[in-house]
Write a protein that holds these residues in place. Structure first.
Motif, PDB file in Angstrom:
ATOM      1  N   ARG A   1     -10.559  15.842   8.435  1.00 44.25           N
ATOM      2  CA  ARG A   1     -10.845  14.900   7.369  1.00 44.25           C
ATOM      3  C   ARG A   1     -10.723  15.687   6.219  1.00 44.25           C
ATOM      4  O   ARG A   1     -11.476  16.473   5.824  1.00 44.25           O
ATOM      5  CB  ARG A   1     -11.815  13.768   7.471  1.00 44.25           C
ATOM      6  N   LEU A   2     -10.095  14.968   4.901  1.00 48.91           N
ATOM      7  CA  LEU A   2     -10.181  15.584   3.749  1.00 48.91           C
ATOM      8  C   LEU A   2      -9.921  14.482   2.769  1.00 48.91           C
ATOM      9  O   LEU A   2      -9.311  13.571   2.883  1.00 48.91           O
ATOM     10  CB  LEU A   2      -9.169  16.725   3.378  1.00 48.91           C
ATOM     11  N   MET A   3     -10.541  14.727   1.475  1.00 47.33           N
ATOM     12  CA  MET A   3     -10.512  14.044   0.306  1.00 47.33           C
ATOM     13  C   MET A   3      -9.322  14.215  -0.302  1.00 47.33           C
ATOM     14  O   MET A   3      -9.237  15.389  -0.666  1.00 47.33           O
ATOM     15  CB  MET A   3     -11.680  13.944  -0.413  1.00 47.33           C
ATOM     16  N   SER A   4      -8.621  13.299  -0.867  1.00 47.43           N
ATOM     17  CA  SER A   4      -7.499  13.101  -1.738  1.00 47.43           C
ATOM     18  C   SER A   4      -6.932  11.968  -2.094  1.00 47.43           C
ATOM     19  O   SER A   4      -7.773  11.018  -2.306  1.00 47.43           O
ATOM     20  CB  SER A   4      -6.345  13.775  -0.952  1.00 47.43           C
ATOM     21  N   ARG A   5      -5.529  12.036  -2.393  1.00 52.16           N
ATOM     22  CA  ARG A   5      -5.138  10.626  -2.793  1.00 52.16           C
ATOM     23  C   ARG A   5      -3.962  10.522  -2.391  1.00 52.16           C
ATOM     24  O   ARG A   5      -3.240  11.416  -2.067  1.00 52.16           O
ATOM     25  CB  ARG A   5      -5.316  10.366  -4.459  1.00 52.16           C
ATOM     26  N   VAL A   6      -3.244   9.231  -2.296  1.00 57.64           N
ATOM     27  CA  VAL A   6      -2.089   8.841  -1.911  1.00 57.64           C
ATOM     28  C   VAL A   6      -1.420   8.578  -3.394  1.00 57.64           C
ATOM     29  O   VAL A   6      -1.691   7.717  -3.949  1.00 57.64           O
ATOM     30  CB  VAL A   6      -1.966   7.414  -1.062  1.00 57.64           C
ATOM     31  N   ASP A   7      -0.478   9.452  -3.452  1.00 55.95           N
ATOM     32  CA  ASP A   7       0.379   9.397  -4.772  1.00 55.95           C
ATOM     33  C   ASP A   7       1.597   8.397  -5.112  1.00 55.95           C
ATOM     34  O   ASP A   7       1.884   8.400  -6.031  1.00 55.95           O
ATOM     35  CB  ASP A   7       0.590  10.913  -5.014  1.00 55.95           C
ATOM     36  N   ASN A   8       2.332   8.270  -4.083  1.00 56.87           N
ATOM     37  CA  ASN A   8       3.466   7.457  -4.294  1.00 56.87           C
ATOM     38  C   ASN A   8       3.244   6.024  -4.281  1.00 56.87           C
ATOM     39  O   ASN A   8       4.264   5.199  -4.231  1.00 56.87           O
ATOM     40  CB  ASN A   8       4.502   7.954  -3.283  1.00 56.87           C
ATOM     41  N   LEU A   9       1.885   5.389  -4.290  1.00 56.70           N
ATOM     42  CA  LEU A   9       1.699   3.891  -4.127  1.00 56.70           C
ATOM     43  C   LEU A   9       0.897   3.584  -5.388  1.00 56.70           C
ATOM     44  O   LEU A   9      -0.128   4.578  -5.768  1.00 56.70           O
ATOM     45  CB  LEU A   9       1.081   3.459  -3.010  1.00 56.70           C
ATOM     46  N   ALA A  10       0.938   2.390  -5.842  1.00 53.88           N
ATOM     47  CA  ALA A  10      -0.302   1.908  -6.855  1.00 53.88           C
ATOM     48  C   ALA A  10      -1.317   2.181  -6.089  1.00 53.88           C
ATOM     49  O   ALA A  10      -1.560   1.987  -4.853  1.00 53.88           O
ATOM     50  CB  ALA A  10       0.203   0.483  -6.994  1.00 53.88           C
ATOM     51  N   PRO A  11      -2.737   2.439  -6.806  1.00 51.93           N
ATOM     52  CA  PRO A  11      -3.881   2.497  -6.313  1.00 51.93           C
ATOM     53  C   PRO A  11      -4.308   1.397  -5.319  1.00 51.93           C
ATOM     54  O   PRO A  11      -4.963   1.459  -4.461  1.00 51.93           O
ATOM     55  CB  PRO A  11      -4.822   2.821  -7.417  1.00 51.93           C
ATOM     56  N   ASP A  12      -4.006   0.026  -6.031  1.00 53.89           N
ATOM     57  CA  ASP A  12      -4.548  -1.146  -4.925  1.00 53.89           C
ATOM     58  C   ASP A  12      -3.749  -1.323  -3.763  1.00 53.89           C
ATOM     59  O   ASP A  12      -4.034  -2.023  -2.989  1.00 53.89           O
ATOM     60  CB  ASP A  12      -4.512  -2.250  -5.947  1.00 53.89           C
ATOM     61  N   ALA A  13      -2.701  -0.584  -3.661  1.00 56.74           N
ATOM     62  CA  ALA A  13      -1.456  -0.640  -2.426  1.00 56.74           C
ATOM     63  C   ALA A  13      -2.051   0.177  -1.422  1.00 56.74           C
ATOM     64  O   ALA A  13      -1.655  -0.217  -0.221  1.00 56.74           O
ATOM     65  CB  ALA A  13      -0.173  -0.549  -2.821  1.00 56.74           C
ATOM     66  N   VAL A  14      -2.930   1.151  -1.345  1.00 59.29           N
ATOM     67  CA  VAL A  14      -3.217   2.023  -0.428  1.00 59.29           C
ATOM     68  C   VAL A  14      -4.016   1.139   0.652  1.00 59.29           C
ATOM     69  O   VAL A  14      -5.198   0.868   0.367  1.00 59.29           O
ATOM     70  CB  VAL A  14      -3.946   3.334  -0.927  1.00 59.29           C
ATOM     71  N   ARG A  15      -3.855   1.272   1.841  1.00 55.92           N
ATOM     72  CA  ARG A  15      -4.785   0.574   2.906  1.00 55.92           C
ATOM     73  C   ARG A  15      -5.320   1.532   3.616  1.00 55.92           C
ATOM     74  O   ARG A  15      -4.700   2.537   4.219  1.00 55.92           O
ATOM     75  CB  ARG A  15      -3.686  -0.394   3.527  1.00 55.92           C
ATOM     76  N   ILE A  16      -6.418   1.062   4.609  1.00 53.24           N
ATOM     77  CA  ILE A  16      -6.942   1.778   5.500  1.00 53.24           C
ATOM     78  C   ILE A  16      -6.028   1.712   6.673  1.00 53.24           C
ATOM     79  O   ILE A  16      -5.324   0.697   7.096  1.00 53.24           O
ATOM     80  CB  ILE A  16      -8.460   1.354   5.824  1.00 53.24           C
ATOM     81  N   GLY A  17      -5.674   2.692   7.609  1.00 53.84           N
ATOM     82  CA  GLY A  17      -4.881   2.618   8.678  1.00 53.84           C
ATOM     83  C   GLY A  17      -3.386   3.254   8.290  1.00 53.84           C
ATOM     84  O   GLY A  17      -2.533   3.438   9.224  1.00 53.84           O
ATOM     85  N   GLN A  18      -3.071   3.292   6.984  1.00 55.84           N
ATOM     86  CA  GLN A  18      -1.873   3.600   6.550  1.00 55.84           C
ATOM     87  C   GLN A  18      -1.543   5.074   6.944  1.00 55.84           C
ATOM     88  O   GLN A  18      -2.145   6.063   6.715  1.00 55.84           O
ATOM     89  CB  GLN A  18      -1.837   3.397   5.170  1.00 55.84           C
ATOM     90  N   ARG A  19      -0.135   5.442   7.446  1.00 57.49           N
ATOM     91  CA  ARG A  19       0.201   6.641   7.784  1.00 57.49           C
ATOM     92  C   ARG A  19       0.646   7.220   6.463  1.00 57.49           C
ATOM     93  O   ARG A  19       1.542   6.804   5.644  1.00 57.49           O
ATOM     94  CB  ARG A  19       1.315   6.544   8.835  1.00 57.49           C
ATOM     95  N   VAL A  20       0.289   8.697   6.184  1.00 57.01           N
ATOM     96  CA  VAL A  20       0.529   9.344   5.085  1.00 57.01           C
ATOM     97  C   VAL A  20       1.207  10.776   5.568  1.00 57.01           C
ATOM     98  O   VAL A  20       0.756  11.446   6.790  1.00 57.01           O
ATOM     99  CB  VAL A  20      -0.602   9.406   4.213  1.00 57.01           C
ATOM    100  N   LYS A  21       1.791  11.393   4.725  1.00 57.98           N
ATOM    101  CA  LYS A  21       2.166  12.702   4.701  1.00 57.98           C
ATOM    102  C   LYS A  21       1.544  13.832   3.616  1.00 57.98           C
ATOM    103  O   LYS A  21       1.936  13.262   2.614  1.00 57.98           O
ATOM    104  CB  LYS A  21       3.529  12.921   4.927  1.00 57.98           C
ATOM    105  N   ALA A  22       0.973  15.036   3.961  1.00 54.25           N
ATOM    106  CA  ALA A  22       0.370  15.756   2.976  1.00 54.25           C
ATOM    107  C   ALA A  22       1.794  16.547   2.271  1.00 54.25           C
ATOM    108  O   ALA A  22       2.808  16.795   2.701  1.00 54.25           O
ATOM    109  CB  ALA A  22      -0.480  16.756   3.696  1.00 54.25           C
TER     110      ALA A  22
END
Length: 131
Positions: A89-110
């Motif tokens: 696990r690491l802390m970061s941010r999801v960059d291609n969505l509005a901050p309020d649109a990020v959801r737990i369980g969402q799949r992401v790519k580094a």
């Protein structure tokens, strides 16, 4: 006077790789588990046989919060705890969505963003997929 070369530590190596646009993880030769944040020894089994490896970069948002900031300070941003498929696990941010649109369980790519010569690991949502 002689010049002595000091071996590069794991943190410096990790940052140098990020600065070059590469995000690598350490994998333990003793227990086979991936390790992040970079270390000299495996936190799982104590082995010092850690090898730098490429990996999928795919993971799942484990936790997320929105940090509220004034527009003059860059506006709101999300801070996300990402669990990579490799088990770290690491802390970061999801960059291609509005901050309020990020959801737990969402799949992401580094991906690595290099700005002013410094690399930073960010994530992009994968088509709104959830685990």
């Amino acid at each position: 006077m002689t010049t002595q070369t000091i071996p590069e530590g794991v943190q410096a190596f990790h940052q140098r790789e990020l600065d070059a646009g590469r995000f690598l993880l350490q994998c333990c030769g003793g227990c086979g588990r991936y390790v992040y944040y970079p270390r000299e020894g495996c936190p799982h089994c104590g082995s010092t046989t850690l090898e730098w490896k490429s990996f999928s970069g795919v993971g799942t948002v484990h936790a997320v919060t929105t940090v509220r900031r004034k527009p003059a300070d860059g506006g709101d941003l999300n801070v996300s705890l990402i669990e990579l498929d490799e088990g770290v696990r690491l802390m970061s941010r999801v960059d291609n969505l509005a901050p309020d649109a990020v959801r737990i369980g969402q799949r992401v790519k580094a991906r690595v963003r290099v700005k002013d010569g410094r690399g930073l690991v960010l994530f992009d949502a994968i088509d709104g997929a959830t685990a």
